[in-house]
Design a protein around this motif. Sequence first.
Motif, PDB file in Angstrom:
ATOM      1  N   GLN A   6     -11.758  31.821   8.912  1.00 10.52           N
ATOM      2  CA  GLN A   6     -12.528  33.036   8.639  1.00 10.52           C
ATOM      3  C   GLN A   6     -12.523  33.950   9.866  1.00 10.52           C
ATOM      4  O   GLN A   6     -12.620  33.471  10.990  1.00 10.52           O
ATOM      5  CB  GLN A   6     -13.978  32.669   8.284  1.00 10.52           C
ATOM      6  N   PRO A   7     -12.402  35.251   9.636  1.00  5.42           N
ATOM      7  CA  PRO A   7     -12.416  36.166  10.777  1.00  5.42           C
ATOM      8  C   PRO A   7     -13.772  36.137  11.484  1.00  5.42           C
ATOM      9  O   PRO A   7     -14.806  35.918  10.855  1.00  5.42           O
ATOM     10  CB  PRO A   7     -12.145  37.535  10.144  1.00  5.42           C
ATOM     11  N   TRP A   8     -13.739  36.365  12.794  1.00  5.88           N
ATOM     12  CA  TRP A   8     -14.965  36.365  13.588  1.00  5.88           C
ATOM     13  C   TRP A   8     -15.872  37.506  13.187  1.00  5.88           C
ATOM     14  O   TRP A   8     -15.404  38.609  12.914  1.00  5.88           O
ATOM     15  CB  TRP A   8     -14.612  36.484  15.072  1.00  5.88           C
ATOM     16  N   ARG A   9     -17.170  37.242  13.150  1.00 11.38           N
ATOM     17  CA  ARG A   9     -18.154  38.280  12.909  1.00 11.38           C
ATOM     18  C   ARG A   9     -19.301  38.115  13.912  1.00 11.38           C
ATOM     19  O   ARG A   9     -19.694  36.985  14.239  1.00 11.38           O
ATOM     20  CB  ARG A   9     -18.708  38.204  11.474  1.00 11.38           C
ATOM     21  N   PRO A  10     -19.863  39.199  14.406  1.00  2.62           N
ATOM     22  CA  PRO A  10     -20.937  39.102  15.407  1.00  2.62           C
ATOM     23  C   PRO A  10     -22.199  38.498  14.810  1.00  2.62           C
ATOM     24  O   PRO A  10     -22.431  38.551  13.600  1.00  2.62           O
ATOM     25  CB  PRO A  10     -21.160  40.564  15.818  1.00  2.62           C
ATOM     26  N   ARG A  11     -23.037  37.955  15.690  1.00  2.00           N
ATOM     27  CA  ARG A  11     -24.289  37.336  15.234  1.00  2.00           C
ATOM     28  C   ARG A  11     -25.325  38.380  14.829  1.00  2.00           C
ATOM     29  O   ARG A  11     -26.159  38.128  13.955  1.00  2.00           O
ATOM     30  CB  ARG A  11     -24.872  36.464  16.356  1.00  2.00           C
ATOM     31  N   HIS A  12     -25.271  39.556  15.456  1.00  2.00           N
ATOM     32  CA  HIS A  12     -26.271  40.593  15.192  1.00  2.00           C
ATOM     33  C   HIS A  12     -25.772  41.582  14.148  1.00  2.00           C
ATOM     34  O   HIS A  12     -24.576  41.618  13.818  1.00  2.00           O
ATOM     35  CB  HIS A  12     -26.622  41.316  16.490  1.00  2.00           C
ATOM     36  N   ASN A  13     -26.691  42.379  13.645  1.00  4.88           N
ATOM     37  CA  ASN A  13     -26.357  43.392  12.642  1.00  4.88           C
ATOM     38  C   ASN A  13     -25.283  44.337  13.201  1.00  4.88           C
ATOM     39  O   ASN A  13     -25.463  44.930  14.274  1.00  4.88           O
ATOM     40  CB  ASN A  13     -27.618  44.190  12.292  1.00  4.88           C
ATOM     41  N   PRO A  14     -24.163  44.497  12.484  1.00  4.02           N
ATOM     42  CA  PRO A  14     -23.092  45.367  12.994  1.00  4.02           C
ATOM     43  C   PRO A  14     -23.539  46.798  13.266  1.00  4.02           C
ATOM     44  O   PRO A  14     -23.066  47.442  14.209  1.00  4.02           O
ATOM     45  CB  PRO A  14     -22.041  45.331  11.869  1.00  4.02           C
ATOM     46  N   TRP A  15     -24.480  47.312  12.458  1.00  9.73           N
ATOM     47  CA  TRP A  15     -24.915  48.692  12.639  1.00  9.73           C
ATOM     48  C   TRP A  15     -25.776  48.845  13.882  1.00  9.73           C
ATOM     49  O   TRP A  15     -25.820  49.929  14.485  1.00  9.73           O
ATOM     50  CB  TRP A  15     -25.643  49.187  11.399  1.00  9.73           C
ATOM     51  N   ALA A  16     -26.468  47.779  14.269  1.00  6.26           N
ATOM     52  CA  ALA A  16     -27.211  47.820  15.537  1.00  6.26           C
ATOM     53  C   ALA A  16     -26.233  47.917  16.704  1.00  6.26           C
ATOM     54  O   ALA A  16     -26.477  48.633  17.687  1.00  6.26           O
ATOM     55  CB  ALA A  16     -28.081  46.577  15.674  1.00  6.26           C
TER      56      ALA A  16
END
Length: 525
Positions: A6-16
Amino acid sequence: MNDLPQPWRPRHNPWAIALTVTIATFMEVLDTSIANVALPHIAGSLSASQDEATWVLTSYLVANAVILPLSAWLADRVGRKRFYMTCVVLFTISSFLCGLAPSLPLLIFFRILQGLGGGGLATSEQSILADTFEPSRRGSAFALYGMAVVLAPAIGPTLGGWITDTLSWHWIFFINVPVGVLSIFLTSHYVEDPPHIVAAVKRSGGLPIDYVGAALIAIGLGSLEVVLDKGQEDDWFGSPFIIGFASLALVALTFFVVWEWNHDHPILNLRMFRIPNFAVANGLMLVLGGSLFGATVLQPQFLQTLMGYTAQAAGETLTPGGFAVMLCMPFVGRFVSKVDARYMVAFGFLITGFAVLNMTHMYLGMDFWTPVWYRVYWGLGIALLFVPINTLSFIGVRPELNGQVSAMVNLSRNVGGSIGIAVVTTVIARRTQVHQSELSANISSGAPALRGFLSTASGRLAHAGGGAVTGLRQAYGQAAHALQQQAAVLAYHDALFILGAACILASPVIFIAKKNKTGAPALAH
């Protein structure tokens, strides 16, 4: 399918995260234009000439140009988050020192530090957004970033004029400090390095440092920026100073291209220009930068020099256009992953081109709202360009090269902006002289229009108490001034025509690029 990584995704809200990096973007881009209107005040306060004070602008642009292409390489060496936060800290501290500067040499030195910090921000921000958002949502993220890039130079002259008139020029630098502190706090909390950046930092420990490439690109781009910024002021190649820096730029950049193309671990991966989308995106970003900065310089300059507007009032004619871009960009960001972005770019260049050509109808008697609507029309075209071009530039590029993409696309925009400003200022200066000669040659002393003007003006001036002889002399002076103004108006029209034609000619070039995937979430790598 479930076994695929799975592609990496940040832990925090992307819009933040997007909002966090946009704050610093706005602060940095604003600083490229906000100081322009304060130059006379800076020169007077620090006992410097106007020409000497322009180095406050040039020093920032040179430092910005030097660090931009190095930023992706540095981020891979020390980590993108650490590099980004270092840039924000450097920009914030140097902004504070600029406001405290007691002399012009110190102010120029602090502006160099500010330019180094600011130049490293833009590339990190775009690569952060590219890694934070999946391809199907990337357009919306770039739209938020693009709003800051376009709005900041639009309100810069207005804000700079208001701050300088209300407070002092020192505060155009002090306002960066609280914004910088907020950016540092939010970045430390929300931003993180993806695995490919962490891996790149680990790999870079044993890799040789390309000192030669770093030196060549710094010397080459720094010299080029000096040539573009000081060329018209020093009569271009009639000046040994400009000839020297132009020669240095040509030699350094030529050797840089040869060196980097054959280097195993280059500062800039020039082989990426083999990717059609990347190459086309950079070329079009060059044109976009020229139109964005060139037109932004021309309109307020026309209003100030020929119509007597204050810097603040001239800047206010730009602001509605910036808000028009802000209103349109969210829709553009939403649709860019659903339609063929190439059509958006082609249509955007056509709108921008015809909007700039429409500005050639500017005249000395126009009211305040006429240039406002010119700018709004122009803004609608710009809104269709920034997001799709950035989105297309990442197609076909591996995630670990996102930083390189950001570095070169931002470099293209900045260099394009410098070229655009250099072209329009040169055209205005040269064509004003040409039009003045042509207008003078077509006016004979016995022309009815001239005789009528002189008769009316001299009579009015004589009646005011100057006497007949003095009144006639002053009337001739007014006629000469009117001729000079009309020549300048025609020269502005010539410069705008060049910008508009460049945009229209750029429109079909986008179809060399490959179509972006639409509909379902598309992989861009």
